[in-house]
Design a protein around this motif. Structure first.
Motif, PDB file in Angstrom:
ATOM      1  N   LEU A   4       7.527   1.307  -6.619  1.00 40.27           N
ATOM      2  CA  LEU A   4       7.722   0.604  -5.269  1.00 40.27           C
ATOM      3  C   LEU A   4       8.730  -0.536  -5.383  1.00 40.27           C
ATOM      4  CD1 LEU A   4       4.144   0.972  -4.201  1.00 40.27           C
ATOM      5  CD2 LEU A   4       5.939   1.915  -3.139  1.00 40.27           C
ATOM      6  N   THR A   5       8.256  -1.336  -6.810  1.00 36.36           N
ATOM      7  CA  THR A   5       9.175  -2.597  -7.116  1.00 36.36           C
ATOM      8  C   THR A   5      10.525  -2.286  -7.254  1.00 36.36           C
ATOM      9  OG1 THR A   5       7.246  -3.525  -7.968  1.00 36.36           O
ATOM     10  CG2 THR A   5       9.251  -4.746  -8.255  1.00 36.36           C
ATOM     11  N   LEU A   6      11.011  -0.938  -7.808  1.00 33.32           N
ATOM     12  CA  LEU A   6      12.415  -0.668  -8.051  1.00 33.32           C
ATOM     13  C   LEU A   6      12.932  -0.364  -6.706  1.00 33.32           C
ATOM     14  CD1 LEU A   6      14.674  -0.362 -10.600  1.00 33.32           C
ATOM     15  CD2 LEU A   6      13.632   2.073 -10.729  1.00 33.32           C
ATOM     16  N   GLY A   7      12.091   0.523  -5.933  1.00 29.71           N
ATOM     17  CA  GLY A   7      12.567   0.935  -4.612  1.00 29.71           C
ATOM     18  C   GLY A   7      12.772   2.461  -4.586  1.00 29.71           C
ATOM     19  N   LEU A   8      12.358   2.818  -5.839  1.00 30.33           N
ATOM     20  CA  LEU A   8      12.320   4.419  -6.082  1.00 30.33           C
ATOM     21  C   LEU A   8      11.477   4.950  -5.107  1.00 30.33           C
ATOM     22  CD1 LEU A   8      12.526   5.076  -9.902  1.00 30.33           C
ATOM     23  CD2 LEU A   8      14.173   5.394  -8.271  1.00 30.33           C
ATOM     24  N   LEU A   9      10.291   4.544  -4.841  1.00 35.87           N
ATOM     25  CA  LEU A   9       9.498   4.741  -3.577  1.00 35.87           C
ATOM     26  C   LEU A   9       9.237   3.791  -2.439  1.00 35.87           C
ATOM     27  CD1 LEU A   9       6.331   5.863  -5.865  1.00 35.87           C
ATOM     28  CD2 LEU A   9       7.967   7.425  -4.519  1.00 35.87           C
ATOM     29  N   LYS A  10       9.040   3.838  -1.359  1.00 34.02           N
ATOM     30  CA  LYS A  10       9.043   3.149  -0.317  1.00 34.02           C
ATOM     31  C   LYS A  10       7.825   2.583   0.334  1.00 34.02           C
ATOM     32  CE  LYS A  10      10.732   2.381   4.513  1.00 34.02           C
ATOM     33  NZ  LYS A  10      11.539   2.903   5.443  1.00 34.02           N
ATOM     34  N   ALA A  11       6.987   1.362   0.065  1.00 34.88           N
ATOM     35  CA  ALA A  11       5.860   1.157   0.531  1.00 34.88           C
ATOM     36  C   ALA A  11       5.618   1.378   1.893  1.00 34.88           C
ATOM     37  CB  ALA A  11       5.629  -0.537   0.066  1.00 34.88           C
ATOM     38  N   GLN A  12       4.355   2.028   2.352  1.00 34.44           N
ATOM     39  CA  GLN A  12       4.218   2.226   3.644  1.00 34.44           C
ATOM     40  C   GLN A  12       3.569   0.845   4.109  1.00 34.44           C
ATOM     41  OE1 GLN A  12       1.549   5.088   1.724  1.00 34.44           O
ATOM     42  NE2 GLN A  12       3.585   6.618   2.054  1.00 34.44           N
ATOM     43  N   GLU A  13       3.186   0.030   3.572  1.00 35.83           N
ATOM     44  CA  GLU A  13       2.451  -1.368   4.084  1.00 35.83           C
ATOM     45  C   GLU A  13       3.262  -2.326   3.006  1.00 35.83           C
ATOM     46  OE1 GLU A  13      -1.518  -1.786   5.291  1.00 35.83           O
ATOM     47  OE2 GLU A  13      -1.444   0.496   6.134  1.00 35.83           O
ATOM     48  N   GLY A  14       3.290  -3.704   3.692  1.00 35.16           N
ATOM     49  CA  GLY A  14       3.564  -4.824   2.998  1.00 35.16           C
ATOM     50  C   GLY A  14       5.026  -4.978   2.555  1.00 35.16           C
ATOM     51  N   SER A  15       5.368  -6.038   1.638  1.00 30.53           N
ATOM     52  CA  SER A  15       6.830  -6.460   1.480  1.00 30.53           C
ATOM     53  C   SER A  15       7.106  -6.729   0.009  1.00 30.53           C
ATOM     54  CB  SER A  15       7.097  -7.591   2.544  1.00 30.53           C
ATOM     55  OG  SER A  15       6.310  -8.745   2.221  1.00 30.53           O
ATOM     56  N   ILE A  16       8.151  -6.415  -0.457  1.00 25.68           N
ATOM     57  CA  ILE A  16       8.446  -6.739  -1.740  1.00 25.68           C
ATOM     58  C   ILE A  16       9.989  -7.834  -1.525  1.00 25.68           C
ATOM     59  CG2 ILE A  16       9.442  -5.851  -3.900  1.00 25.68           C
ATOM     60  CD1 ILE A  16       7.921  -3.351  -3.312  1.00 25.68           C
ATOM     61  N   SER A  66       1.008  -1.184   0.024  1.00 24.05           N
ATOM     62  CA  SER A  66       0.065  -0.147   0.098  1.00 24.05           C
ATOM     63  C   SER A  66       0.762   1.201   0.036  1.00 24.05           C
ATOM     64  CB  SER A  66      -0.885  -0.034   1.371  1.00 24.05           C
ATOM     65  OG  SER A  66      -1.882  -1.008   1.233  1.00 24.05           O
ATOM     66  N   PHE A  67       0.419   2.272  -0.718  1.00 25.30           N
ATOM     67  CA  PHE A  67       1.149   3.647  -0.936  1.00 25.30           C
ATOM     68  C   PHE A  67       0.355   4.509  -1.100  1.00 25.30           C
ATOM     69  CE2 PHE A  67       3.434   6.926  -3.290  1.00 25.30           C
ATOM     70  CZ  PHE A  67       4.610   6.919  -2.261  1.00 25.30           C
ATOM     71  N   ARG A  68       0.588   5.843  -0.265  1.00 28.00           N
ATOM     72  CA  ARG A  68      -0.269   6.840  -0.392  1.00 28.00           C
ATOM     73  C   ARG A  68       0.938   8.174  -0.796  1.00 28.00           C
ATOM     74  NH1 ARG A  68      -5.111   8.871   2.303  1.00 28.00           N
ATOM     75  NH2 ARG A  68      -4.903   6.744   3.483  1.00 28.00           N
ATOM     76  N   TYR A  69       0.597   8.921  -1.658  1.00 22.60           N
ATOM     77  CA  TYR A  69       1.399  10.016  -1.822  1.00 22.60           C
ATOM     78  C   TYR A  69       1.086  11.358  -0.703  1.00 22.60           C
ATOM     79  CZ  TYR A  69       3.281   8.561  -6.182  1.00 22.60           C
ATOM     80  OH  TYR A  69       3.814   7.600  -7.439  1.00 22.60           O
ATOM     81  N   PRO A  70       2.412  11.856  -0.164  1.00 30.50           N
ATOM     82  CA  PRO A  70       2.096  12.680   0.741  1.00 30.50           C
ATOM     83  C   PRO A  70       0.932  13.813   0.323  1.00 30.50           C
ATOM     84  CG  PRO A  70       4.495  12.531   0.407  1.00 30.50           C
ATOM     85  CD  PRO A  70       3.503  11.936  -0.623  1.00 30.50           C
TER      86      PRO A  70
END
Length: 462
Positions: A303-315, A263-267
């Motif tokens: 998110l998969t690449l790691g340019l963004l950090k997921a707020q929940e969950g795992s990759i 899960s991810f939400r932009y600021p």
């Protein structure tokens, strides 16, 4: 009426003119499709008709005339009755506006439209182009498709008599494309605007065009009157990604990718762009990621690449979590071809651009050279290895981004709209490179809103 009289355009960097003695005429209510091969001059003609040739290419040499309603179109001064939507949406943004509404208002401010009329036009355009819920959002937070919708809407609100559209649908989802085509048809029928569209021929587009100009033959063909008209609004689910899979037998390959409950939400955003997202793939799997503009496709890739950090969950890649690893280490596992190739191009030659990835991953000199040479061949760029990347056309730059990604030889490849700006032969080239990578046991995440490319890929398997 727009009239082209004996138009010839040349660039010092080209031995032959882009086109010569081009002559044709379009009357009110015409919708003209401009087609042609790579470097046939589609973008050059669009810029010239809009009066922007000298701004975009000061080195251009123009002969002949472009007349709008009997008056020569200046290549130096703005004509408020002509609007253009550029091939790439990002260069058309002002860069200074803080919201989608302000971005759409910029052109209207420049022509001094009263505030009440500005607001009415923006509201109408926002409904047509599916932007109503995004009017207060910052332009930089939009997806590629949402950005292209905003740029189209910014041209639309100007109420032009001539609307020039250079590849206007490259990042638009199928629903949005259909609605926009219907609106163009309505404008031509009810208001008599002239629309000139540089784009690959397709059944939905051909159903509305009245003329077709082939720059390869310099022939203007009168088509049947378009059948699509009417007015609709776009209803796009805020978060709906669809996953399908094409798989190869890659026995003995242990590559794996797992996204679990991401899960991810932009600021500052009102809602999550990605919520409880799950994906599983093994070596030989091509996962097709589709969905409407703004549904989180590119965000999931970042998110998969790691340019963004997921707020929940795992990759997990090959059963190892990527959380907490530095980007340089993640780059050994996953490589990403951006939707906009210009965001990943920085070297001074095509060769240096492609070899940068494997060289910085620590491959030996022979491996770096072999991977670079192989990928330049796969993507039709072998004869341009000494060229400056920004001297390439957009189609070539897109394939350069793909070549640079494939050259990293990582277990996971993420391709964001890989078929953009490509003709049929180039799409086949890209599909062949993907199939070869899958057969070697790699995992590909392919983000696309092009069912034609997916169908071409599947047909290439047989």
């Amino acid at each position: 009426m727009i009239t082209i009289e004996n138009l010839s355009i040349s660039y010092p960097s080209r031995k032959q003119p882009v086109f010569s003695d081009l002559t044709f005429e379009l009357s009110a209510g015409s919708i003209c499709l401009i087609k042609g091969g790579s470097e046939s001059g589609k973008t050059t003609l669009c810029l010239t008709m809009a009066g922007l040739l000298n701004h975009a290419r000061p080195d251009a040499v123009m002969k002949g005339r472009v007349l709008w309603k009997g008056v020569a179109v200046s290549q130096e001064h703005y004509n408020r009755d002509i609007a253009i939507t550029l091939e790439q949406p990002y260069p058309q943004l002002t860069g200074i506006k803080q919201s989608v509404m302000e971005e759409m208002a910029f052109g209207l401010e420049m022509i001094g439209l009263p505030k009440a009329e500005m607001q009415a036009r923006i509201k109408q355009a926002a409904e047509i182009f599916g932007l109503a819920r995004l009017l207060q959002q910052a332009p930089r937070t939009l997806s590629g498709g949402e950005t292209q919708r905003m740029v189209l809407a910014s041209s639309y609100v100007l109420d032009p008599g001539l609307w020039v559209l250079d590849r206007p649908f490259t990042e638009i989802d199928p629903i949005g494309r259909e609605i926009i085509l219907q609106e163009i048809a309505r404008l031509a029928k009810e208001k008599g605007i002239i629309a000139v569209i540089a784009e690959e021929p397709a059944p939905d587009l051909l159903s509305i065009v009245t003329h077709q100009l082939d720059l390869d033959t310099a022939q203007l063909k009168v088509m049947h009157q378009g059948t699509m008209d009417g007015r609709h609004t776009i209803s796009v689910p805020p978060s709906h990604i669809e996953l399908t899979k094409s798989s190869f037998d890659a026995s003995g390959n242990s590559n794996s990718l797992r996204l679990q409950g991401i899960s991810f939400r932009y600021p500052g955003a009102d809602s999550q762009v990605v919520e409880d997202f799950n994906l599983e793939a093994n070596g030989g799997d091509c996962v097709w990621i589709t969905g409407p503009n703004g549904s989180g496709k590119t965000t999931s890739a970042k998110l998969t690449l790691g340019l963004l950090k997921a707020q929940e969950g795992s990759i997990l890649i090959n059963d190892k979590p990527i959380a907490g690893k530095p980007l340089w280490e993640k780059a050994r596992s996953v490589a990403y071809a951006f939707q906009n190739p210009d965001l990943q191009i920085f070297s001074t030659t095509v060769w240096d651009e492609v070899i940068f990835g494997p060289r910085n991953l620590g491959y030996d000199a022979r491996q770096c050279s072999d991977l670079t040479e192989s990928c330049l061949q796969k993507f039709g760029l072998a004869d341009k290895k000494k060229s400056h990347p920004h001297d390439l056309n957009l189609s070539d730059r897109k394939r350069l981004g793909l070549a640079s990604t494939f050259a990293m030889d990582t277990p996971v490849l993420i391709l964001d709209e890989p078929s953009q700006y490509q003709n049929d032969e180039q799409k086949k080239m890209i599909a062949a490179a993907m199939i070869e990578a899958l057969r070697s046991g790699k995992i590909i995440l392919c983000i696309t809103n092009s069912p034609d490319f997916k169908n071409l890929f599947i047909a290439a398997l047989s």
